[in-house]
Design a protein around this motif. Structure first.
Motif, PDB file in Angstrom:
ATOM      1  N   SER A   1       0.837  -1.205   0.000  1.00 49.72           N
ATOM      2  CA  SER A   1       0.000   0.000   0.000  1.00 49.72           C
ATOM      3  C   SER A   1       0.871   1.254   0.000  1.00 49.72           C
ATOM      4  CB  SER A   1      -0.961  -0.002   1.196  1.00 49.72           C
ATOM      5  OG  SER A   1      -0.243   0.128   2.408  1.00 49.72           O
ATOM      6  N   LEU A   2       1.979   1.225   0.755  1.00 45.88           N
ATOM      7  CA  LEU A   2       2.880   2.383   0.764  1.00 45.88           C
ATOM      8  C   LEU A   2       3.556   2.571  -0.592  1.00 45.88           C
ATOM      9  CD1 LEU A   2       4.489   2.072   4.307  1.00 45.88           C
ATOM     10  CD2 LEU A   2       2.861   3.799   3.525  1.00 45.88           C
ATOM     11  N   ALA A   3       3.894   1.470  -1.244  1.00 47.91           N
ATOM     12  CA  ALA A   3       4.505   1.568  -2.570  1.00 47.91           C
ATOM     13  C   ALA A   3       3.519   2.188  -3.553  1.00 47.91           C
ATOM     14  CB  ALA A   3       4.949   0.191  -3.053  1.00 47.91           C
ATOM     15  N   LEU A   4       2.261   1.798  -3.452  1.00 51.00           N
ATOM     16  CA  LEU A   4       1.231   2.365  -4.320  1.00 51.00           C
ATOM     17  C   LEU A   4       1.072   3.861  -4.052  1.00 51.00           C
ATOM     18  CD1 LEU A   4      -0.861   1.679  -6.477  1.00 51.00           C
ATOM     19  CD2 LEU A   4      -2.483   1.225  -4.640  1.00 51.00           C
ATOM     20  N   ILE A   5       1.029   4.223  -2.773  1.00 48.65           N
ATOM     21  CA  ILE A   5       0.928   5.639  -2.403  1.00 48.65           C
ATOM     22  C   ILE A   5       2.150   6.391  -2.921  1.00 48.65           C
ATOM     23  CG2 ILE A   5       1.008   7.238  -0.434  1.00 48.65           C
ATOM     24  CD1 ILE A   5      -0.711   5.162   1.112  1.00 48.65           C
ATOM     25  N   CYS A   6       3.327   5.790  -2.745  1.00 51.89           N
ATOM     26  CA  CYS A   6       4.567   6.417  -3.201  1.00 51.89           C
ATOM     27  C   CYS A   6       4.546   6.625  -4.717  1.00 51.89           C
ATOM     28  CB  CYS A   6       5.759   5.553  -2.791  1.00 51.89           C
ATOM     29  SG  CYS A   6       7.347   6.287  -3.136  1.00 51.89           S
ATOM     30  N   GLN A   7       4.095   5.615  -5.448  1.00 58.72           N
ATOM     31  CA  GLN A   7       4.014   5.750  -6.901  1.00 58.72           C
ATOM     32  C   GLN A   7       3.059   6.873  -7.291  1.00 58.72           C
ATOM     33  OE1 GLN A   7       2.849   1.823  -8.134  1.00 58.72           O
ATOM     34  NE2 GLN A   7       4.948   1.033  -8.164  1.00 58.72           N
ATOM     35  N   ASN A   8       1.911   6.935  -6.618  1.00 61.94           N
ATOM     36  CA  ASN A   8       0.951   8.000  -6.912  1.00 61.94           C
ATOM     37  C   ASN A   8       1.552   9.371  -6.600  1.00 61.94           C
ATOM     38  OD1 ASN A   8      -0.986   6.196  -7.757  1.00 61.94           O
ATOM     39  ND2 ASN A   8      -1.989   6.067  -5.773  1.00 61.94           N
ATOM     40  N   LYS A   9       2.235   9.469  -5.456  1.00 62.68           N
ATOM     41  CA  LYS A   9       2.846  10.748  -5.075  1.00 62.68           C
ATOM     42  C   LYS A   9       3.959  11.124  -6.053  1.00 62.68           C
ATOM     43  CE  LYS A   9       0.494  11.426  -1.283  1.00 62.68           C
ATOM     44  NZ  LYS A   9      -0.454  12.487  -1.122  1.00 62.68           N
ATOM     45  N   GLU A  10       4.750  10.122  -6.488  1.00 61.78           N
ATOM     46  CA  GLU A  10       5.802  10.396  -7.464  1.00 61.78           C
ATOM     47  C   GLU A  10       5.190  10.899  -8.773  1.00 61.78           C
ATOM     48  OE1 GLU A  10       8.019   6.750  -7.807  1.00 61.78           O
ATOM     49  OE2 GLU A  10       9.421   7.346  -6.238  1.00 61.78           O
ATOM     50  N   LYS A  11       4.093  10.278  -9.174  1.00 60.43           N
ATOM     51  CA  LYS A  11       3.410  10.698 -10.398  1.00 60.43           C
ATOM     52  C   LYS A  11       2.909  12.129 -10.244  1.00 60.43           C
ATOM     53  CE  LYS A  11      -0.356   9.315 -13.485  1.00 60.43           C
ATOM     54  NZ  LYS A  11      -1.452   8.370 -13.672  1.00 60.43           N
ATOM     55  N   GLU A  12       2.269  12.414  -9.088  1.00 57.06           N
ATOM     56  CA  GLU A  12       1.791  13.774  -8.818  1.00 57.06           C
ATOM     57  C   GLU A  12       2.963  14.754  -8.810  1.00 57.06           C
ATOM     58  OE1 GLU A  12      -0.558  14.111  -5.246  1.00 57.06           O
ATOM     59  OE2 GLU A  12      -1.764  12.362  -5.785  1.00 57.06           O
TER      60      GLU A  12
ATOM     61  N   LYS B   1       5.889  14.490 -10.340  1.00 58.74           N
ATOM     62  CA  LYS B   1       6.379  14.689 -11.710  1.00 58.74           C
ATOM     63  C   LYS B   1       5.442  15.618 -12.487  1.00 58.74           C
ATOM     64  CE  LYS B   1       8.938  10.365 -12.093  1.00 58.74           C
ATOM     65  NZ  LYS B   1       9.007   9.038 -12.685  1.00 58.74           N
ATOM     66  N   GLU B   2       4.139  15.401 -12.326  1.00 61.73           N
ATOM     67  CA  GLU B   2       3.182  16.264 -13.003  1.00 61.73           C
ATOM     68  C   GLU B   2       3.310  17.700 -12.503  1.00 61.73           C
ATOM     69  OE1 GLU B   2      -0.572  14.362 -12.269  1.00 61.73           O
ATOM     70  OE2 GLU B   2      -0.240  12.812 -13.787  1.00 61.73           O
ATOM     71  N   ALA B   3       3.439  17.872 -11.170  1.00 64.44           N
ATOM     72  CA  ALA B   3       3.584  19.216 -10.593  1.00 64.44           C
ATOM     73  C   ALA B   3       4.896  19.841 -11.042  1.00 64.44           C
ATOM     74  CB  ALA B   3       3.523  19.142  -9.067  1.00 64.44           C
ATOM     75  N   LEU B   4       5.964  19.041 -11.114  1.00 63.93           N
ATOM     76  CA  LEU B   4       7.264  19.544 -11.564  1.00 63.93           C
ATOM     77  C   LEU B   4       7.193  20.004 -13.020  1.00 63.93           C
ATOM     78  CD1 LEU B   4      10.234  20.012 -10.813  1.00 63.93           C
ATOM     79  CD2 LEU B   4      10.707  17.674 -11.572  1.00 63.93           C
ATOM     80  N   GLU B   5       6.529  19.175 -13.844  1.00 68.04           N
ATOM     81  CA  GLU B   5       6.362  19.572 -15.252  1.00 68.04           C
ATOM     82  C   GLU B   5       5.569  20.870 -15.359  1.00 68.04           C
ATOM     83  OE1 GLU B   5       4.691  16.462 -17.676  1.00 68.04           O
ATOM     84  OE2 GLU B   5       6.263  15.025 -17.108  1.00 68.04           O
ATOM     85  N   ALA B   6       4.486  20.957 -14.583  1.00 66.59           N
ATOM     86  CA  ALA B   6       3.672  22.181 -14.602  1.00 66.59           C
ATOM     87  C   ALA B   6       4.502  23.366 -14.118  1.00 66.59           C
ATOM     88  CB  ALA B   6       2.429  21.999 -13.730  1.00 66.59           C
ATOM     89  N   PHE B   7       5.285  23.170 -13.055  1.00 69.40           N
ATOM     90  CA  PHE B   7       6.146  24.224 -12.527  1.00 69.40           C
ATOM     91  C   PHE B   7       7.159  24.673 -13.583  1.00 69.40           C
ATOM     92  CE2 PHE B   7      10.188  25.358 -10.475  1.00 69.40           C
ATOM     93  CZ  PHE B   7       9.793  26.475  -9.764  1.00 69.40           C
TER      94      PHE B   7
END
Length: 156
Positions: free
Chosen positions: A97-108, A110-116
């Motif tokens: 479950s933590l790995a899934l959360i981590c993957q989601n947070k990493e995706k978020e 990366k998306e936030a970094l790209e937007a930034f």
């Protein structure tokens, strides 16, 4: 007595009868000896079987004792092992479950970094455009001021 022996005894007569009786005694002694031999062997076999049975029973008792000792040894270990396994399974579930959360947070992230980065690029472009516009505006104002100065000071 057999028919052969009777007929043999009748043909021999009285002198032959004593040898027939002797033969019968001899045969009965041999039969008795054979029966005694059979009985003796039967007793020997019975004694050997009982001896082996006794040894087998002793071995069974020893094996039962060894099995009980093994169970005593494995019981505490199996309890500890099952406890550790349960904790390991719980840790695995938590990790998943933590790995899934981590993957989601990493995706978020990366998306936030790209937007930034896109916004930073756009800001840099707008800043550059603003600086150019300000420079052009200042240049135009300077030209206007120079023109106005020329108009005010025509003789200079």
């Amino acid at each position: 007595m057999s028919k052969k022996m009777k007929s043999l005894g009748a043909s021999i007569g009285s002198s032959g009868r004593s040898s027939a009786v002797d033969d019968e005694d001899e045969a009965s002694k041999m039969a008795l000896a054979r029966e005694e031999e059979i009985e003796r062997r039967k007793l020997e076999v019975r004694a050997r079987v009982e001896s082996r049975l006794s040894r087998a029973q002793q071995e069974a008792k020893r094996l039962t004792h060894v099995r009980e000792e093994l169970e005593v040894l494995t019981d505490p270990m199996s309890k500890d092992v099952s406890t550790v396994r349960k904790r390991l399974e719980t840790a695995n579930r938590d990790l998943k479950s933590l790995a899934l959360i981590c993957q989601n947070k990493e995706k978020e992230y990366k998306e936030a970094l790209e937007a930034f980065q896109e916004k930073s690029k756009a800001k840099a472009q707008l800043t550059t455009a603003l600086v150019e516009m300000v420079n052009q505006s200042e240049n135009l104002r300077m030209k206007k001021l120079e023109e106005l100065c020329k108009i005010l000071n025509p003789t200079s």
